[in-house]
Design a protein around this motif. Structure first.
Motif, PDB file in Angstrom:
ATOM      1  N   ARG A 194      58.112  40.815  41.783  1.00  0.00           N
ATOM      2  CA  ARG A 194      57.521  39.578  41.258  1.00  0.00           C
ATOM      3  C   ARG A 194      58.592  38.547  40.924  1.00  0.00           C
ATOM      4  O   ARG A 194      58.473  37.367  41.237  1.00  0.00           O
ATOM      5  CB  ARG A 194      56.701  39.871  39.997  1.00  0.00           C
ATOM      6  N   HIS A 233      50.397  36.467  34.467  1.00  0.00           N
ATOM      7  CA  HIS A 233      51.164  36.132  35.671  1.00  0.00           C
ATOM      8  C   HIS A 233      50.945  34.698  36.153  1.00  0.00           C
ATOM      9  O   HIS A 233      49.887  34.368  36.632  1.00  0.00           O
ATOM     10  CB  HIS A 233      50.789  36.994  36.891  1.00  0.00           C
ATOM     11  N   VAL A 292      52.829  33.282  38.792  1.00  0.00           N
ATOM     12  CA  VAL A 292      53.753  33.113  39.914  1.00  0.00           C
ATOM     13  C   VAL A 292      53.377  31.816  40.626  1.00  0.00           C
ATOM     14  O   VAL A 292      52.208  31.476  40.728  1.00  0.00           O
ATOM     15  CB  VAL A 292      53.653  34.299  40.895  1.00  0.00           C
ATOM     16  N   PRO A 316      40.211  35.612  44.641  1.00  0.00           N
ATOM     17  CA  PRO A 316      41.574  35.349  44.164  1.00  0.00           C
ATOM     18  C   PRO A 316      42.576  36.176  44.965  1.00  0.00           C
ATOM     19  O   PRO A 316      42.254  37.277  45.417  1.00  0.00           O
ATOM     20  CB  PRO A 316      41.556  35.850  42.705  1.00  0.00           C
ATOM     21  N   PRO A 331      46.781  37.256  44.727  1.00  0.00           N
ATOM     22  CA  PRO A 331      47.916  37.158  43.798  1.00  0.00           C
ATOM     23  C   PRO A 331      49.090  36.379  44.376  1.00  0.00           C
ATOM     24  O   PRO A 331      49.340  36.450  45.592  1.00  0.00           O
ATOM     25  CB  PRO A 331      48.301  38.628  43.560  1.00  0.00           C
ATOM     26  N   GLY A 332      49.793  35.659  43.525  1.00  0.00           N
ATOM     27  CA  GLY A 332      50.980  34.892  43.942  1.00  0.00           C
ATOM     28  C   GLY A 332      51.970  35.730  44.743  1.00  0.00           C
ATOM     29  O   GLY A 332      52.449  35.285  45.794  1.00  0.00           O
ATOM     30  N   PRO A 333      52.313  36.945  44.308  1.00  0.00           N
ATOM     31  CA  PRO A 333      53.288  37.750  45.073  1.00  0.00           C
ATOM     32  C   PRO A 333      52.696  38.339  46.347  1.00  0.00           C
ATOM     33  O   PRO A 333      53.379  39.061  47.076  1.00  0.00           O
ATOM     34  CB  PRO A 333      53.664  38.882  44.115  1.00  0.00           C
ATOM     35  N   ILE A 341      52.816  43.177  46.533  1.00  0.00           N
ATOM     36  CA  ILE A 341      52.396  44.133  45.494  1.00  0.00           C
ATOM     37  C   ILE A 341      51.252  45.029  45.996  1.00  0.00           C
ATOM     38  O   ILE A 341      50.641  45.751  45.221  1.00  0.00           O
ATOM     39  CB  ILE A 341      52.034  43.427  44.167  1.00  0.00           C
ATOM     40  N   ARG A 342      50.990  44.944  47.307  1.00  0.00           N
ATOM     41  CA  ARG A 342      50.001  45.846  47.910  1.00  0.00           C
ATOM     42  C   ARG A 342      50.665  46.783  48.920  1.00  0.00           C
ATOM     43  O   ARG A 342      50.003  47.491  49.651  1.00  0.00           O
ATOM     44  CB  ARG A 342      48.877  45.047  48.573  1.00  0.00           C
ATOM     45  N   TRP A 378      34.566  40.450  43.360  1.00  0.00           N
ATOM     46  CA  TRP A 378      35.735  39.729  42.821  1.00  0.00           C
ATOM     47  C   TRP A 378      36.880  39.762  43.835  1.00  0.00           C
ATOM     48  O   TRP A 378      37.471  38.745  44.149  1.00  0.00           O
ATOM     49  CB  TRP A 378      36.147  40.390  41.500  1.00  0.00           C
ATOM     50  N   GLN A 379      37.163  40.954  44.346  1.00  0.00           N
ATOM     51  CA  GLN A 379      38.196  41.098  45.368  1.00  0.00           C
ATOM     52  C   GLN A 379      37.900  42.301  46.259  1.00  0.00           C
ATOM     53  O   GLN A 379      37.230  43.241  45.807  1.00  0.00           O
ATOM     54  CB  GLN A 379      39.571  41.324  44.718  1.00  0.00           C
ATOM     55  N   GLY A 388      38.385  39.126  35.956  1.00  0.00           N
ATOM     56  CA  GLY A 388      39.614  39.845  36.300  1.00  0.00           C
ATOM     57  C   GLY A 388      40.235  40.594  35.123  1.00  0.00           C
ATOM     58  O   GLY A 388      41.174  41.365  35.306  1.00  0.00           O
ATOM     59  N   LYS A 404      39.077  49.058  35.654  1.00  0.00           N
ATOM     60  CA  LYS A 404      40.091  48.428  34.802  1.00  0.00           C
ATOM     61  C   LYS A 404      39.444  48.119  33.460  1.00  0.00           C
ATOM     62  O   LYS A 404      38.434  47.409  33.470  1.00  0.00           O
ATOM     63  CB  LYS A 404      40.594  47.153  35.452  1.00  0.00           C
ATOM     64  N   THR A 444      44.619  49.032  36.777  1.00  0.00           N
ATOM     65  CA  THR A 444      44.582  47.582  36.970  1.00  0.00           C
ATOM     66  C   THR A 444      43.981  47.340  38.354  1.00  0.00           C
ATOM     67  O   THR A 444      43.747  48.281  39.104  1.00  0.00           O
ATOM     68  CB  THR A 444      46.000  46.975  36.907  1.00  0.00           C
ATOM     69  N   ILE A 445      43.739  46.084  38.669  1.00  0.00           N
ATOM     70  CA  ILE A 445      43.132  45.781  39.966  1.00  0.00           C
ATOM     71  C   ILE A 445      44.152  46.024  41.080  1.00  0.00           C
ATOM     72  O   ILE A 445      43.905  46.791  42.007  1.00  0.00           O
ATOM     73  CB  ILE A 445      42.602  44.328  39.986  1.00  0.00           C
ATOM     74  N   GLU A 446      45.309  45.364  40.971  1.00  0.00           N
ATOM     75  CA  GLU A 446      46.370  45.589  41.963  1.00  0.00           C
ATOM     76  C   GLU A 446      47.025  46.929  41.662  1.00  0.00           C
ATOM     77  O   GLU A 446      47.047  47.372  40.513  1.00  0.00           O
ATOM     78  CB  GLU A 446      47.416  44.467  41.881  1.00  0.00           C
TER      79      GLU A 446
HETATM   80  P1  XMP Z   1      45.594  43.238  37.574  1.00  0.00           P
HETATM   81  O1  XMP Z   1      46.272  43.952  38.699  1.00  0.00           O
HETATM   82  O2  XMP Z   1      46.547  42.893  36.473  1.00  0.00           O
HETATM   83  O3  XMP Z   1      45.096  41.859  38.203  1.00  0.00           O
HETATM   84  O4  XMP Z   1      44.383  43.953  37.074  1.00  0.00           O
HETATM   85  C1  XMP Z   1      44.189  40.973  37.623  1.00  0.00           C
HETATM   86  C2  XMP Z   1      44.030  39.798  38.555  1.00  0.00           C
HETATM   87  O5  XMP Z   1      45.253  39.080  38.659  1.00  0.00           O
HETATM   88  C3  XMP Z   1      45.741  39.108  39.990  1.00  0.00           C
HETATM   89  N1  XMP Z   1      47.184  39.382  39.903  1.00  0.00           N
HETATM   90  C4  XMP Z   1      48.123  38.437  40.041  1.00  0.00           C
HETATM   91  N2  XMP Z   1      48.017  37.113  40.298  1.00  0.00           N
HETATM   92  N3  XMP Z   1      50.362  36.941  40.231  1.00  0.00           N
HETATM   93  C5  XMP Z   1      49.169  36.375  40.417  1.00  0.00           C
HETATM   94  O6  XMP Z   1      49.106  35.163  40.671  1.00  0.00           O
HETATM   95  C6  XMP Z   1      50.567  38.266  39.975  1.00  0.00           C
HETATM   96  O7  XMP Z   1      51.693  38.742  39.810  1.00  0.00           O
HETATM   97  C7  XMP Z   1      49.352  39.040  39.878  1.00  0.00           C
HETATM   98  N4  XMP Z   1      49.132  40.368  39.624  1.00  0.00           N
HETATM   99  C8  XMP Z   1      47.782  40.536  39.652  1.00  0.00           C
HETATM  100  C9  XMP Z   1      44.981  40.215  40.689  1.00  0.00           C
HETATM  101  O8  XMP Z   1      44.876  39.980  42.090  1.00  0.00           O
HETATM  102  C10 XMP Z   1      43.652  40.192  39.972  1.00  0.00           C
HETATM  103  O9  XMP Z   1      42.787  39.203  40.487  1.00  0.00           O
END
Ligand code: XMP
Length: 505
Positions: free
Chosen positions: A289, A339, A341, A382, A384-386, A390-391, A425-426, A460, A497, A501-503
């Motif tokens: 990140r 986050h 990013v 949505p 994620p920025g990274p 991160i997948r 959501w995703q 989320g 979650k 977490t989601i990711e």
């Molecule tokens: P987690 O994994 O924390 O994700 O349950 C919750 C939501 O946030 C998104 N996500 C991110 N978005 N930068 C982003 O812009 C990040 O580093 C990041 N990590 C998680 C994730 O896709 C979900 O919608």
């Protein structure tokens, strides 16, 4: 524009009050409880709930002068207890805290409760009103609260113990409408057409003939921001869209095409090699990140050098982030998204333009439609920025990215085909650093595993794995194994979650 001011005492529901009133077409502003500011447009005042009890030493207490401005006031839950506290009522701990449904019984006709008799309301409180404050009358009760709603007509103060803003209060919207439209007489002229016209005028006045630069991620917020800027100042706005090499399949063409249709002046930058070089050998998710965040800033700064006349930076900051950064924290108030990013550092020395800073996400979507952005784009999940970094669990390589892109595209395609996309959501794929044995034809294989993550969520913050029909899961699995090189096993992630977490990273 008429508005209702909501003083925030730290309740988790404060933003919900604001959103419900905006749905009625009336503009709202949430202010910290200790910074009440009213102007000629303020038509009424709402005091929110709070995680505190009025008798705690550090309880948030508002300046009493707010009651002598001649504005109608509505106290909700803690707001009611504050009113009682000021006007000589008695608040004490209820024998048992009251959480959940109660039936409201109107005991005296009141403008506030018009149409509300014998309806179900949602209670969530530990304290309750024992003795009415001076000059107040009870207007409704529940079996547990003799003073579930009260009023003082001459002072124009109303208060309720229950939460009209939550979904569980059957006619909560009716109550808010009674207060905002009938009692405060606020005009319902808050809509996205008016908002857009007003923003365009403000942007033109602020920017004059200078240049504005902004980053576009391909998400809804940055795209709507770019579209407003373009509508206001045309090519004086430059939207920077960076390929970090971590985007989904066909994403670059899709986004560029959408931006093109909106006539946005785009500066596209292919920085794939730089990002992938810097990510070489990196395994730790937080490290990934950080590198991605810093590299993005480096690329953006370098591009900004080309626009010496740029004085302004446009950003898609939304209202919840603005409220979060100014609000006074209660003991349980820091339940927050994370986050940022793609966020740019303050030392860029630009003046900020944030046209969405007073909007909630659903309003941004409406505004997007007003600007002519098509539904498919507005309703994108949505991302994620990274990005895909991160997948991919473990080290990132171009080869792994290409594999994941293919698998991920199949997940989304099948979910859309089954008409499930807009309810989720995703939905995405994760590439695991695990090989497993399989058999294809007569041959033994030893190849990669992909996990599928499909999520239902409202914000989320909490999420549930989606109970997707087996047939759809089967289609996803079969297609990935058949069509994506080097994948021989697909698993479905059935964790919620929290605690997951989601990711995956
Ligand atoms: P987690 O994994 O924390 O994700 O349950 C919750 C939501 O946030 C998104 N996500 C991110 N978005 N930068 C982003 O812009 C990040 O580093 C990041 N990590 C998680 C994730 O896709 C979900 O919608």
């Amino acid at each position: 524009m008429d508005k209702i001011v909501i003083l925030d005492f730290g309740s988790q529901y404060t933003q919900l009050i604001s959103r419900k009133i905006r749905e009625l077409g009336v503009y709202t502003e949430i202010l910290p409880y200790n910074k009440p500011v009213f102007d000629e447009n303020t038509k009424g005042l709402i005091l929110s709930g709070s995680p505190y009890s009025v008798y705690e030493n550090d309880a948030p207490i508002v300046d009493q002068s707010i009651f002598s401005k001649g504005l109608p006031v509505l106290g909700i839950c803690y707001g009611m207890q504050l009113i009682a506290h000021f006007f000589g009522g008695k608040v004490s701990k209820a024998h048992k805290s009251e959480y959940g449904f109660a039936t409201l019984e109107v005991v005296k006709p009141s403008k506030l409760l018009e149409g509300m008799d014998k309806t179900v309301v949602w209670m969530s409180h530990g304290d309750r009103l024992e003795k009415l404050p001076e000059g107040f009358e009870a207007i409704a009760r529940t079996s547990n609260s003799p003073f579930a709603a009260i009023e003082n007509l001459s002072k124009k103060i109303w208060a309720v113990q229950f939460h009209p803003e939550v979904y569980h209060t059957q006619k909560g919207k009716q109550l808010l409408s009674n207060f905002v439209l009938d009692i405060c007489k606020a005009k319902a002229n808050w809509n996205m057409e008016n908002f857009l016209a007003q923003q365009i005028e403000t942007i033109r006045k602020t920017v004059k003939d200078k240049r504005v630069i902004g980053a576009i991620s391909g998400g809804v917020d940055s795209t709507v921001t770019a579209a407003i800027l373009s509508k206001a100042i045309g090519d004086q706005f430059v939207g920077v869209f960076v390929n970090n090499g971590l985007l989904r399949k066909n994403e670059i063409e899709y986004v560029l095409n959408a931006l093109n249709k909106l006539k946005i002046n785009v500066r596209y930058e292919d920085a794939e090699n730089l990002f992938l070089d810097r990510l070489k050998g990196v395994i730790d998710p937080e490290q990934k990140r950080k590198i991605i965040g810093h590299t993005f800033i480096d690329v953006f700064k370098r591009i900004a050098e080309d626009y010496k006349d740029a004085e302004f930076l446009a950003q898609g900051t939304l209202y919840p982030d603005v409220i979060e950064s100014t609000s006074v924290k209660g003991p349980s108030a820091t339940i927050k998204s994370h986050h940022n990013v793609g966020g740019l550092p303050k030392d860029l020395k630009f003046k900020l333009i944030e046209p969405l800073r007073f909007l909630f996400k659903d309003e941004v979507r409406k505004l997007g439609k007003t600007l002519g952005i098509d539904d498919e784009f507005i309703n994108r999940h949505p991302f994620p920025g990274p990005g895909l970094a991160i997948r991919i669990i473990g080290e990132i390589t171009k080869e792994k990215l290409d594999i994941l892109r293919e698998a991920d595209a199949i997940v989304v395609e099948e979910i859309k085909k089954a008409n499930l996309y807009n309810d989720l959501w995703q939905a995405f794929a994760v590439l695991l650093p695990v090989s497993s044995v399989g058999v294809m034809g007569d041959k033994r294989t030893y190849e990669n595993v992909v996990a599928i993550r499909i999520i239902e969520s409202v914000d989320g913050m909490t999420a549930d794995w989606a109970k997707i029909p087996y047939e759809v899961l089967n289609n996803i699995s079969t297609r990935i194994i058949n069509e994506v090189k080097s994948i021989n096993r697909v698993v479905y992630d059935i964790s919620s979650k929290p605690p997951s977490t989601i990711e995956w990273e």
